[in-house]
Enzyme design. Structure first.
Site, PDB file in Angstrom:
ATOM      1  CE  LYS A 214      -1.842   2.612   3.063  1.00  0.00           C
ATOM      2  NZ  LYS A 214      -1.710   3.901   2.354  1.00  0.00           N
ATOM      3  CB  SER A 267       4.130   8.512  12.013  1.00  0.00           C
ATOM      4  OG  SER A 267       2.916   7.788  11.991  1.00  0.00           O
ATOM      5  CD  GLU A 287      12.847   3.315   8.508  1.00  0.00           C
ATOM      6  OE1 GLU A 287      12.875   4.172   9.427  1.00  0.00           O
ATOM      7  OE2 GLU A 287      12.804   3.581   7.308  1.00  0.00           O
ATOM      8  CB  CYS A 321      12.975   8.138   8.878  1.00  0.00           C
ATOM      9  SG  CYS A 321      13.751   7.090   7.667  1.00  0.00           S
ATOM     10  CD  GLU A 418      10.346  11.772  12.160  1.00  0.00           C
ATOM     11  OE1 GLU A 418       9.215  11.311  12.389  1.00  0.00           O
ATOM     12  OE2 GLU A 418      11.230  11.132  11.572  1.00  0.00           O
TER      13      GLU A 418
HETATM   14  P1  NAI Z   1       1.775   7.877   8.604  1.00  0.00           P
HETATM   15  O1  NAI Z   1       2.546   7.012   9.517  1.00  0.00           O
HETATM   16  O2  NAI Z   1       0.357   8.194   8.921  1.00  0.00           O
HETATM   17  O3  NAI Z   1       1.749   7.220   7.136  1.00  0.00           O
HETATM   18  C1  NAI Z   1       2.606   6.220   6.670  1.00  0.00           C
HETATM   19  C2  NAI Z   1       1.809   5.133   5.961  1.00  0.00           C
HETATM   20  O4  NAI Z   1       0.978   4.466   6.902  1.00  0.00           O
HETATM   21  C3  NAI Z   1       0.865   5.645   4.880  1.00  0.00           C
HETATM   22  O5  NAI Z   1       0.850   4.720   3.809  1.00  0.00           O
HETATM   23  C4  NAI Z   1      -0.485   5.652   5.580  1.00  0.00           C
HETATM   24  O6  NAI Z   1      -1.572   5.532   4.705  1.00  0.00           O
HETATM   25  C5  NAI Z   1      -0.368   4.421   6.446  1.00  0.00           C
HETATM   26  N1  NAI Z   1      -1.261   4.395   7.619  1.00  0.00           N
HETATM   27  C6  NAI Z   1      -1.767   5.446   8.312  1.00  0.00           C
HETATM   28  N2  NAI Z   1      -2.535   5.010   9.331  1.00  0.00           N
HETATM   29  C7  NAI Z   1      -2.519   3.651   9.291  1.00  0.00           C
HETATM   30  C8  NAI Z   1      -3.109   2.630  10.078  1.00  0.00           C
HETATM   31  N3  NAI Z   1      -3.895   2.918  11.097  1.00  0.00           N
HETATM   32  N4  NAI Z   1      -2.876   1.338   9.763  1.00  0.00           N
HETATM   33  C9  NAI Z   1      -2.082   1.028   8.717  1.00  0.00           C
HETATM   34  N5  NAI Z   1      -1.484   1.962   7.935  1.00  0.00           N
HETATM   35  C10 NAI Z   1      -1.703   3.257   8.197  1.00  0.00           C
HETATM   36  O7  NAI Z   1       2.588   9.211   8.406  1.00  0.00           O
HETATM   37  P2  NAI Z   1       2.042  10.652   7.929  1.00  0.00           P
HETATM   38  O8  NAI Z   1       0.769  10.969   8.629  1.00  0.00           O
HETATM   39  O9  NAI Z   1       2.037  10.672   6.468  1.00  0.00           O
HETATM   40  O10 NAI Z   1       3.187  11.606   8.479  1.00  0.00           O
HETATM   41  C11 NAI Z   1       3.154  12.047   9.822  1.00  0.00           C
HETATM   42  C12 NAI Z   1       4.541  12.099  10.388  1.00  0.00           C
HETATM   43  O11 NAI Z   1       5.112  10.813  10.424  1.00  0.00           O
HETATM   44  C13 NAI Z   1       5.532  12.926   9.598  1.00  0.00           C
HETATM   45  O12 NAI Z   1       5.424  14.268   9.900  1.00  0.00           O
HETATM   46  C14 NAI Z   1       6.838  12.327  10.048  1.00  0.00           C
HETATM   47  O13 NAI Z   1       7.242  12.894  11.256  1.00  0.00           O
HETATM   48  C15 NAI Z   1       6.507  10.871  10.248  1.00  0.00           C
HETATM   49  N6  NAI Z   1       6.883  10.048   9.092  1.00  0.00           N
HETATM   50  C16 NAI Z   1       8.005   9.286   9.166  1.00  0.00           C
HETATM   51  C17 NAI Z   1       8.413   8.557   8.076  1.00  0.00           C
HETATM   52  C18 NAI Z   1       9.638   7.731   8.105  1.00  0.00           C
HETATM   53  O14 NAI Z   1      10.213   7.475   7.067  1.00  0.00           O
HETATM   54  N7  NAI Z   1      10.058   7.237   9.234  1.00  0.00           N
HETATM   55  C19 NAI Z   1       7.694   8.586   6.806  1.00  0.00           C
HETATM   56  C20 NAI Z   1       6.487   9.374   6.852  1.00  0.00           C
HETATM   57  C21 NAI Z   1       6.139  10.082   7.958  1.00  0.00           C
END
Ligand code: NAI
Ligand code: MG
Length: 506
Positions: A214, A267, A287, A321, A418
């Site tokens: 996804k 996140s 991760e 990240c 972050e």
């Molecule tokens: P997020 O963690 O919500 O999104 C990442 C992925 O998880 C997306 O594909 C999203 O659709 C999916 N997702 C969201 N809720 C889910 C759930 N309940 N069950 C399964 N999958 C789910 O991150 P978001 O909201 O885009 O960004 C928020 C913050 O997260 C950013 O500001 C940053 O600080 C952090 N982040 C860290 C990343 C990393 O590489 N470690 C990458 C993206 C965001």
């Protein structure tokens, strides 16, 4: 009266008041000359790309309409234009994809000879190379990152991951375990959309698993182009299924009883939630986020260290990240480092991501821009000295100029949390002990960088820091053969290299 107060408190007002206007103490005549020298526009030609009006789900080797009939727009964050519409996967689609992946696992993929699995991976890698220009342009449009990065980093690294794991497919019998797990669910973020798809898909396939992937809601496009590539490579139907959607779609994948493993990048908040939702029988790798220390000792080669600082925090608009977002500078060299950093930031070109001279592109979404501004507001209200590049930003789209705070105490939210944007937090230290203590004073443990000319100090400090990756006299270097992952709230499990392979075997 109320309106006036609102204006007073606006983040833009706070920033313009905080930006220093003092003349620079060091004179750097070459740089002043350099600044007057402007580049011509050098846009990457995207006219050869024919985008469809909408993109469907990829299930069982075919592009199929979503059961809900719903499509969502994906936009270009540098101009807010809708690029195309993407199918939104719900429960029925997830079930169909799992069935297709199970069938593909039992009938073909777990029975395919390892050397033949390798051939498919090689073929995917070769087609990625053939379509690299198109992929780089589409990734830049959908994500907002500069073409210089998608062309020279994201896309070549993507191909490299498929090549690397193709090489492992017929050597698994040398490992302590060599059986595939089954159907695996993979959920990826928006900061390196295509590359994260490769990090996830390539090792899973090399080991004989089948995949439900996804992509993130703001950047689903290149995963669907990768689906076209997978189809073109002739991979048996159902070995890879791609289901765009949001957190709801992700949660359906996480909870599906027939999915045996979840690999997630995103996140920490969602990572924790996944851990609760997935149940005990699933293997999980997470991760997650980081607030990564980059330590500069007084004996470091400062000009090179400044390049690492720039690469650490402003690469990919800071949406990384492992970004070097917490800069620890030895007190004696702080003024020099700050001066050189300011001078270097002045040369960063921010603007149209499709321009080949652009260094920094757009912030990925309005939501992320608001998050960044929220943290900057905290820093300004707490009163730390603030620097921001003065530049004209495009009128449309989401933008934030390269910025930093200095003299920040270790317990401030901007030193601990972050920000995930181009905002650096600078903290000082006096000796190696204090540097290590401040580096480890974080709930995270993903990456770190150490700059010093003294090898024994380098070893001493690197051993004391609790982080999955430690870069010595460099920063943000990646290679498919090198494992990546964190400790504490940065997650667990490794991706890349042999370690990344073991996560897909039992
Ligand atoms: P997020 O963690 O919500 O999104 C990442 C992925 O998880 C997306 O594909 C999203 O659709 C999916 N997702 C969201 N809720 C889910 C759930 N309940 N069950 C399964 N999958 C789910 O991150 P978001 O909201 O885009 O960004 C928020 C913050 O997260 C950013 O500001 C940053 O600080 C952090 N982040 C860290 C990343 C990393 O590489 N470690 C990458 C993206 C965001
Ligand atoms: Mg987009």
């Amino acid at each position: 009266m109320i309106n006036q107060n609102k204006e007073e408190n606006k983040i833009e007002t706070l920033i313009s008041r905080a930006i220093e206007t003092k003349p620079y103490p060091l004179e750097v005549p070459e740089l002043q000359f350099f600044q007057k020298w402007d580049y011509s526009i050098s846009l990457e030609d995207s006219s050869f790309i024919k985008l469809k009006d909408s993109y469907d789900l990829f299930i069982g080797g075919k592009f199929v309409k979503p059961s809900s009939g719903k499509y969502f727009p994906t936009i270009n964050p540098s101009n807010e234009e809708v690029i195309t519409h993407i199918a939104y996967a719900t429960e029925e689609d997830v079930n169909k994809a799992v069935q297709a992946a199970q069938k593909a696992y039992e009938k073909y993929w777990s029975k395919t000879k390892p050397k033949d699995r390798a051939k498919y991976l090689f073929k995917i890698a070769r087609i990625i190379q053939e379509r690299s220009r198109e992929l780089a342009i589409l990734e830049t449009m959908d994500n907002g990152k500069p073409i210089r990065e998608t062309r020279d980093f994201d896309v070549p690294q993507t191909a490299q991951h498929f090549f690397y794991y193709a090489g492992w497919a017929d050597k698994l019998h040398y490992l302590p375990r060599s059986s595939p797990i089954g159907v695996v669910g993979q959920i990826i973020p928006w900061n390196f959309p295509l590359l994260m798809a490769a990090w996830k898909i390539a090792p899973a396939l090399a080991c004989g698993n089948t995949v439900i992937l996804k992509p993130a809601e703001t950047t689903p496009l290149t995963a669907l182009i990768l689906a076209e590539i997978i189809q073109e490579a002739g991979l048996p139907d159902g070995v890879v299924n791609i289901l765009p959607g949001d957190g709801y779609t992700g949660s359906l994948i996480v909870k599906h009883p027939e999915i045996k493993k979840i690999a997630f990048t995103g996140s920490t908040e969602v990572g924790k939630y996944i851990l609760k939702q997935a149940g005990r029988d699933k293997k999980i790798t997470l991760e997650l986020g980081g607030k990564n220390p980059l330590i500069i000792f007084e004996d470091a080669p400062i000009d090179q260290a400044v390049e690492a600082i720039i690469k650490g925090i402003y690469f990919n608009q800071g949406h990384v990240c492992c970004a070097g977002s917490k800069l620890l500078v030895q007190e004696s060299i702080l003024p020099t480092v700050i001066q050189k950093l300011k001078d270097r930031i002045k040369t960063i070109r921010i603007g149209n991501p499709l321009d080949k001279n652009t260094d920094m592109g757009a912030i990925n979404s309005l939501q992320q821009l608001q998050k960044i501004k929220g943290y900057v507001e905290i820093g300004l209200k707490e009163g730390y000295p603030f620097y921001q590049k003065e530049c004209k930003l495009p009128e449309k789209g989401y933008w934030f100029p390269p910025s930093f705070f200095t003299n920040v105490p270790i317990n401030s939210p901007i030193a601990r949390e972050e920000i995930f944007g181009p905002v650096l937090t600078i903290i000082t230290f006096r000796d190696p002990e204090e540097a290590c203590q401040k580096a480890n004073n974080t709930p995270y443990g993903l990456a770190a960088g150490v700059w010093t000319n003294n090898p024994s100090r380098l070893m001493y400090v690197s051993k004391k820091i609790k982080a999955g990756v430690i870069w010595a006299n460099t920063y943000n270097q990646f290679d498919p053969s090198s494992p990546f992952g964190g400790y504490k709230e940065s997650g667990f499990g490794r991706e890349g290299g042999l370690h990344g392979l073991l996560e897909y075997l039992q």
